[in-house]
Design an enzyme around this catalytic site. Structure first.
Site, mmCIF file in Angstrom:
data_model
loop_
_atom_site.group_PDB
_atom_site.id
_atom_site.type_symbol
_atom_site.label_atom_id
_atom_site.label_comp_id
_atom_site.label_asym_id
_atom_site.label_seq_id
_atom_site.Cartn_x
_atom_site.Cartn_y
_atom_site.Cartn_z
ATOM 1 N N ASP A 94 0.855 -1.178 0.000
ATOM 2 C CA ASP A 94 0.000 0.000 0.000
ATOM 3 C C ASP A 94 0.897 1.237 0.000
ATOM 4 O O ASP A 94 1.992 1.227 0.551
ATOM 5 C CB ASP A 94 -0.893 -0.032 1.239
ATOM 6 C CG ASP A 94 -2.027 0.969 1.159
ATOM 7 O OD1 ASP A 94 -2.122 1.682 0.156
ATOM 8 O OD2 ASP A 94 -2.821 1.020 2.119
ATOM 9 N N ASP A 268 -7.863 -7.230 0.788
ATOM 10 C CA ASP A 268 -7.010 -7.268 1.973
ATOM 11 C C ASP A 268 -7.780 -6.656 3.126
ATOM 12 O O ASP A 268 -8.654 -5.806 2.917
ATOM 13 C CB ASP A 268 -5.715 -6.485 1.752
ATOM 14 C CG ASP A 268 -5.926 -4.985 1.971
ATOM 15 O OD1 ASP A 268 -5.567 -4.491 3.058
ATOM 16 O OD2 ASP A 268 -6.466 -4.312 1.075
ATOM 17 N N CYS A 306 -12.487 -27.373 9.072
ATOM 18 C CA CYS A 306 -11.190 -26.740 8.831
ATOM 19 C C CYS A 306 -10.059 -27.704 9.165
ATOM 20 O O CYS A 306 -10.122 -28.437 10.157
ATOM 21 C CB CYS A 306 -11.072 -25.463 9.674
ATOM 22 S SG CYS A 306 -9.539 -24.555 9.436
ATOM 23 N N CYS A 308 -6.795 -26.624 9.583
ATOM 24 C CA CYS A 308 -5.632 -25.874 10.049
ATOM 25 C C CYS A 308 -5.094 -26.468 11.355
ATOM 26 O O CYS A 308 -5.737 -27.307 11.998
ATOM 27 C CB CYS A 308 -5.991 -24.396 10.243
ATOM 28 S SG CYS A 308 -6.919 -24.030 11.764
ATOM 29 N N CYS A 311 -7.460 -26.155 14.385
ATOM 30 C CA CYS A 311 -8.661 -26.996 14.419
ATOM 31 C C CYS A 311 -8.357 -28.489 14.490
ATOM 32 O O CYS A 311 -9.173 -29.261 15.000
ATOM 33 C CB CYS A 311 -9.520 -26.692 13.191
ATOM 34 S SG CYS A 311 -10.216 -25.025 13.210
ATOM 35 N N HIS A 337 -6.124 -19.862 12.329
ATOM 36 C CA HIS A 337 -7.429 -20.332 11.866
ATOM 37 C C HIS A 337 -8.151 -19.289 11.028
ATOM 38 O O HIS A 337 -8.693 -19.607 9.957
ATOM 39 C CB HIS A 337 -8.331 -20.731 13.029
ATOM 40 C CG HIS A 337 -9.748 -20.900 12.582
ATOM 41 N ND1 HIS A 337 -10.164 -22.000 11.845
ATOM 42 C CD2 HIS A 337 -10.827 -20.060 12.656
ATOM 43 C CE1 HIS A 337 -11.437 -21.847 11.510
ATOM 44 N NE2 HIS A 337 -11.861 -20.680 11.985
#
Length: 375
Positions: A94, A268, A306, A308, A311, A337
């Protein structure tokens, strides 16, 4: 090996929703995509390996923060932002305009650029379109953003027009300062607040400058989702179909689904990482507050859909315990997560678009959010 040109290829479309592929000097990015925010050269509470494990293909850095610490020149001496943060993939930076308006002290806006004092120690700085572009070049940004003025909300038509026209003049100067090389791109930023005529004018001026991509700025600043969607309903049509479209600073998973439906490719937002640090979990069954006592004996995974680290290895009860004890592992796991969930939503959206099932996908995802944590 020859570096590919920066390009965007459309792989499929379902209504206005698009699935594409951005090719860059640092790798390819399937779209729609969510960019993990690494403002100061790090995604908070995450190692680079952890960010990669979420499925992220591109991350975001920020000119304002990196020009203050450790400075763009130092980053360049250390081999560039990719090397410093262990992220060889694409990085978008940015331009710093929003942070100057929201964080800096004693800022002064002029035709030349912005003068301001650092929010850290009060040191004076000047940021012009040319300097912003130079800083992003020193950082070795894959995608450079033009310097723009972030229009306040609400704003009168005259205020929005004056701001938009300044951003157009700065876009030309940013474009002239950009060093073109294979696989790198620069995006212009459409402004115009909530006024269709200004959005149309802004887009036309930016398209004339032939940027590699186009961002939609000045939304998610207090206007509400309904108004944001109304603006997106028309302004994506003003942008070239063969270039990527980036909606800056957005948002919730529901915001993303709605914006994809309106033709946006890139997003984003600090929301998933910030929420992870404050015990808020985005899941396939809605948003949970992990400090809530209802989770203290809950032995289920946070999100059974999930895969990840959070999880598959830990329970809701353990997360609740970590936050109640203020252990740093709680924010780390929940950030992992949340970013994984955002990536999963985008990957699911892409697959649905390619199968021309996007409306059904959105209805299914939104329906599951209504089920709640006890489902």
């Amino acid at each position: 090996m020859t570096t590919p040109d920066f390009s965007f290829t459309l792989a499929g479309q379902d209504g206005q929703a698009r699935a594409g592929l951005i090719a860059t000097a640092h790798g390819k990015v399937p779209t729609p995509t969510f960019m993990a925010v690494g403002t100061a050269g790090t995604v908070k509470a995450m190692t680079a390996d952890a960010v990669r494990a979420t499925g992220a293909k591109i991350v975001l850095g920020n000119t304002y923060h990196l020009m203050l610490r450790p400075t763009a020149e130092r980053v360049a001496r250390l081999g560039g932002l990719h090397k410093m943060m262990d992220w060889p993939g694409p990085i978008l930076t940015d331009s710093g305009g929003f942070q100057i308006m929201s964080l800096a002290k004693l800022r002064k806006l002029e035709e030349k650029g912005v003068t301001f004092r650092s929010h850290i120690d009060g040191t004076p700085y000047e940021l012009t379109p040319e300097r912003s572009t130079e800083i992003q070049h020193l950082l070795d940004s894959t995608i450079t953003m033009q310097l723009d003025e972030c229009t306040k909300f609400p704003a009168t038509h005259k205020e929005a027009m004056d701001s938009m026209e300044l951003s157009i003049r700065w876009a030309k100067r940013s474009r002239d300062a950009f060093v073109k090389r294979p696989g790198y791109g620069q995006f212009g930023i459409m402004q115009g607040n909530v006024y269709e005529d200004l959005r149309r004018h802004s887009a036309a001026a930016l398209v004339d400058l032939d940027f590699e991509g186009y961002a939609i700025g000045g939304l998610a600043v207090g206007e509400g989702q309904a108004v944001m969607f109304e603006v997106l309903d028309y302004c994506t049509d003003f942008l070239p179909a063969q270039k990527p479209r980036y909606l800056m600073g957005v948002g919730t998973p529901d915001d993303l689904l709605g914006a994809v439906a309106r033709g946006v490719d890139m997003f984003d937002c600090v929301m998933p990482t910030r929420a992870g640090r404050t015990a808020r979990a985005f899941t396939s069954n809605g948003i949970f507050n992990m400090r809530n006592a209802r989770f203290q004996d809950d032995s289920r995974p946070l999100d059974e859909n999930c895969t990840c680290l959070c999880c598959t290895r830990h329970t809701r009860a353990y997360l609740h315990h970590l936050f109640r004890c203020e252990e740093m592992l709680g924010p780390m796991l929940l950030t992992i997560h949340n970013l994984t969930y955002y990536q999963n939503v985008m990957q699911g959206a892409r697959a649905a678009i390619l199968n021309k099932e996007y409306d059904a996908y959105c209805a299914d995802v939104r329906g599951n959010w209504q089920r709640g944590p006890d489902a």
